[in-house]
Design a protein around this motif. Sequence first.
Motif, PDB file in Angstrom:
ATOM      1  N   PRO A 267       0.823  -1.224   0.000  1.00  0.00           N
ATOM      2  CA  PRO A 267       0.000   0.000   0.000  1.00  0.00           C
ATOM      3  C   PRO A 267       0.854   1.270   0.000  1.00  0.00           C
ATOM      4  CG  PRO A 267      -0.878  -1.596   1.558  1.00  0.00           C
ATOM      5  CD  PRO A 267       0.434  -2.138   1.088  1.00  0.00           C
ATOM      6  N   LEU A 268       2.014   1.226   0.632  1.00  0.00           N
ATOM      7  CA  LEU A 268       2.901   2.391   0.609  1.00  0.00           C
ATOM      8  C   LEU A 268       3.460   2.602  -0.796  1.00  0.00           C
ATOM      9  CD1 LEU A 268       4.512   4.678   1.945  1.00  0.00           C
ATOM     10  CD2 LEU A 268       6.195   2.970   2.693  1.00  0.00           C
ATOM     11  N   ALA A 269       3.878   1.501  -1.436  1.00  0.00           N
ATOM     12  CA  ALA A 269       4.381   1.608  -2.814  1.00  0.00           C
ATOM     13  C   ALA A 269       3.310   2.204  -3.714  1.00  0.00           C
ATOM     14  CB  ALA A 269       4.803   0.230  -3.319  1.00  0.00           C
ATOM     15  N   GLN A 270       2.079   1.724  -3.550  1.00  0.00           N
ATOM     16  CA  GLN A 270       0.973   2.222  -4.375  1.00  0.00           C
ATOM     17  C   GLN A 270       0.711   3.700  -4.107  1.00  0.00           C
ATOM     18  OE1 GLN A 270      -0.742   0.279  -6.803  1.00  0.00           O
ATOM     19  NE2 GLN A 270      -1.188   2.415  -7.329  1.00  0.00           N
ATOM     20  N   ALA A 271       0.736   4.072  -2.827  1.00  0.00           N
ATOM     21  CA  ALA A 271       0.479   5.478  -2.465  1.00  0.00           C
ATOM     22  C   ALA A 271       1.569   6.381  -3.039  1.00  0.00           C
ATOM     23  CB  ALA A 271       0.411   5.611  -0.944  1.00  0.00           C
ATOM     24  N   LEU A 272       2.822   5.927  -3.004  1.00  0.00           N
ATOM     25  CA  LEU A 272       3.916   6.732  -3.577  1.00  0.00           C
ATOM     26  C   LEU A 272       3.725   6.858  -5.085  1.00  0.00           C
ATOM     27  CD1 LEU A 272       6.911   5.281  -1.513  1.00  0.00           C
ATOM     28  CD2 LEU A 272       6.079   7.635  -1.418  1.00  0.00           C
ATOM     29  N   GLN A 273       3.351   5.752  -5.727  1.00  0.00           N
ATOM     30  CA  GLN A 273       3.141   5.794  -7.174  1.00  0.00           C
ATOM     31  C   GLN A 273       1.973   6.722  -7.519  1.00  0.00           C
ATOM     32  OE1 GLN A 273       3.192   1.625  -8.146  1.00  0.00           O
ATOM     33  NE2 GLN A 273       5.422   1.572  -7.946  1.00  0.00           N
ATOM     34  N   ASN A 274       0.938   6.706  -6.694  1.00  0.00           N
ATOM     35  CA  ASN A 274      -0.201   7.618  -6.919  1.00  0.00           C
ATOM     36  C   ASN A 274       0.227   9.080  -6.830  1.00  0.00           C
ATOM     37  OD1 ASN A 274      -1.795   5.382  -7.148  1.00  0.00           O
ATOM     38  ND2 ASN A 274      -2.726   5.555  -5.102  1.00  0.00           N
ATOM     39  N   GLN A 275       1.313   9.317  -6.072  1.00  0.00           N
ATOM     40  CA  GLN A 275       1.844  10.683  -5.932  1.00  0.00           C
ATOM     41  C   GLN A 275       2.905  10.981  -7.002  1.00  0.00           C
ATOM     42  OE1 GLN A 275       1.051  13.054  -3.482  1.00  0.00           O
ATOM     43  NE2 GLN A 275      -0.530  11.740  -2.620  1.00  0.00           N
ATOM     44  N   GLY A 276       3.063  10.059  -7.969  1.00  0.00           N
ATOM     45  CA  GLY A 276       3.998  10.295  -9.080  1.00  0.00           C
ATOM     46  C   GLY A 276       5.425   9.860  -8.805  1.00  0.00           C
ATOM     47  N   ILE A 277       5.615   9.047  -7.765  1.00  0.00           N
ATOM     48  CA  ILE A 277       6.967   8.551  -7.460  1.00  0.00           C
ATOM     49  C   ILE A 277       7.048   7.115  -7.968  1.00  0.00           C
ATOM     50  CG2 ILE A 277       8.586   7.991  -5.586  1.00  0.00           C
ATOM     51  CD1 ILE A 277       7.066  10.330  -4.053  1.00  0.00           C
ATOM     52  N   ASN A 278       7.813   6.927  -9.056  1.00  0.00           N
ATOM     53  CA  ASN A 278       7.780   5.641  -9.740  1.00  0.00           C
ATOM     54  C   ASN A 278       9.005   4.770  -9.526  1.00  0.00           C
ATOM     55  OD1 ASN A 278       5.186   6.028 -10.953  1.00  0.00           O
ATOM     56  ND2 ASN A 278       6.173   7.593 -12.230  1.00  0.00           N
ATOM     57  N   GLN A 279      10.120   5.368  -9.111  1.00  0.00           N
ATOM     58  CA  GLN A 279      11.321   4.549  -8.900  1.00  0.00           C
ATOM     59  C   GLN A 279      11.299   3.974  -7.487  1.00  0.00           C
ATOM     60  OE1 GLN A 279      13.956   7.613 -11.283  1.00  0.00           O
ATOM     61  NE2 GLN A 279      15.253   6.088 -10.314  1.00  0.00           N
ATOM     62  N   VAL A 280      10.396   3.008  -7.318  1.00  0.00           N
ATOM     63  CA  VAL A 280      10.204   2.410  -5.998  1.00  0.00           C
ATOM     64  C   VAL A 280      10.552   0.922  -6.080  1.00  0.00           C
ATOM     65  CG1 VAL A 280       8.511   1.869  -4.203  1.00  0.00           C
ATOM     66  CG2 VAL A 280       8.366   4.052  -5.437  1.00  0.00           C
ATOM     67  N   ILE A 281      11.413   0.480  -5.187  1.00  0.00           N
ATOM     68  CA  ILE A 281      11.815  -0.939  -5.166  1.00  0.00           C
ATOM     69  C   ILE A 281      11.178  -1.606  -3.950  1.00  0.00           C
ATOM     70  CG2 ILE A 281      13.763  -2.551  -5.018  1.00  0.00           C
ATOM     71  CD1 ILE A 281      15.511  -0.360  -6.233  1.00  0.00           C
ATOM     72  N   LEU A 282      10.496  -2.697  -4.190  1.00  0.00           N
ATOM     73  CA  LEU A 282       9.838  -3.447  -3.105  1.00  0.00           C
ATOM     74  C   LEU A 282      10.810  -4.467  -2.507  1.00  0.00           C
ATOM     75  CD1 LEU A 282       6.417  -3.939  -4.841  1.00  0.00           C
ATOM     76  CD2 LEU A 282       6.702  -2.980  -2.549  1.00  0.00           C
ATOM     77  N   PRO A 283      10.561  -4.946  -1.295  1.00  0.00           N
ATOM     78  CA  PRO A 283      11.440  -5.973  -0.722  1.00  0.00           C
ATOM     79  C   PRO A 283      11.471  -7.219  -1.606  1.00  0.00           C
ATOM     80  CG  PRO A 283       9.926  -5.111   0.948  1.00  0.00           C
ATOM     81  CD  PRO A 283       9.470  -4.562  -0.366  1.00  0.00           C
ATOM     82  N   ALA A 284      12.663  -7.832  -1.711  1.00  0.00           N
ATOM     83  CA  ALA A 284      12.781  -9.058  -2.518  1.00  0.00           C
ATOM     84  C   ALA A 284      12.060 -10.205  -1.829  1.00  0.00           C
ATOM     85  CB  ALA A 284      14.252  -9.406  -2.734  1.00  0.00           C
ATOM     86  N   LEU A 285      12.072 -10.196  -0.499  1.00  0.00           N
ATOM     87  CA  LEU A 285      11.358 -11.244   0.242  1.00  0.00           C
ATOM     88  C   LEU A 285      10.951 -10.709   1.604  1.00  0.00           C
ATOM     89  CD1 LEU A 285      13.521 -12.725   2.500  1.00  0.00           C
ATOM     90  CD2 LEU A 285      14.558 -13.323   0.334  1.00  0.00           C
ATOM     91  N   TYR A 286       9.991 -11.403   2.187  1.00  0.00           N
ATOM     92  CA  TYR A 286       9.503 -11.038   3.530  1.00  0.00           C
ATOM     93  C   TYR A 286       9.805 -12.207   4.456  1.00  0.00           C
ATOM     94  CZ  TYR A 286       6.940  -7.466   0.973  1.00  0.00           C
ATOM     95  OH  TYR A 286       6.610  -6.401   0.176  1.00  0.00           O
ATOM     96  N   LEU A 287      10.272 -11.901   5.680  1.00  0.00           N
ATOM     97  CA  LEU A 287      10.618 -12.985   6.603  1.00  0.00           C
ATOM     98  C   LEU A 287       9.483 -13.240   7.578  1.00  0.00           C
ATOM     99  CD1 LEU A 287      14.301 -11.993   7.361  1.00  0.00           C
ATOM    100  CD2 LEU A 287      13.493 -13.746   5.792  1.00  0.00           C
TER     101      LEU A 287
END
Length: 287
Positions: A267-287
């Motif tokens: 949801p944070l990645a989506q919210a940033l993208q909605n604000q026009g921030i596109n160079q967002v890297i998500l975690p490769a994995l979750y523990l």
Amino acid sequence: MSSRCASVSKIIPFSCVDGPGSRLTLFLQGCNLRCKSCHNPWTMGRCNDCGECAVHCPHDALSFQAGRVYWQETLCQQCDTCLKMCPQQATPMAQTMSVEEVIKQVARAAPFIEGITVSGGEATTQLPFICELFTQLKATPALSHLTCLVDSNGELGIPGWEKLLPVCDGVMVDLKAWNSSVHQRLTGRGNERIKASIRWLAEHQRLAELRLLTIPEETDYLSSIEPLSEFIHSLGEITVRLNAFHAHGVYSEAREWRSAHAGDVEPLAQALQNQGINQVILPALYL
Ligand code: SF4
Ligand code: SF4
């Protein structure tokens, strides 16, 4: 060559999670924040040779002689007993290394790496060592192609960054919360200096990455998405890496905190993208 030394908690000759490509990562001992979310909390303090851990090592890898604690790597079973009991949040296994000794290790790894990253603890608490190390690397023809990065909490003041600027290719900085009061609660200090560092590094084309660590129910990025996004836009074209908190290895109340999953970070990645921030890297994995 210089004989400047640093307290080093660990060297990983080949890491692929500490910046672009394969890198040698040097972890320096000591930190100036007290992040509750730190999963290497024994890297915060500096050993004062109190000797408490020496008698508790179950494998006789520690001895106390002439007021100093000595660690024997060949006997150590990495059981972490000493780390968990240290009142300084330090380790008896940290080693003093000179610039020359580190450069020898870098030379051995050089055919297989793109660069080196100095991390911590907080790398910049040993700033003169980093400046000397990067200067020597760039002056060594066989190693000068290696990129020199720092992984930092951003607490260093601008005069410190000015010293590092000529020899450092980039800095990855964590912003642990948007509001200073939340940052104070999570790390022990407000974040004004960190925001100033991030701005300065971006202005000087040295902000390699901005990192945001999601801790469910604790961090405030989503509730502050508008000012956070405005801040990120003001930095120009930068990469934002989203990290997910996991409770493994943490001390204190953070042991009770819930680890972050995709449902917390996306949801944070989506919210940033909605604000026009596109160079967002998500975690490769979750523990
Ligand atoms: S590592 Fe900690 S417990 Fe061990 S001697 Fe140093 S300060 Fe004391
Ligand atoms: S991690 Fe510490 S306590 Fe455990 S064997 Fe090594 S030196 Fe001893």
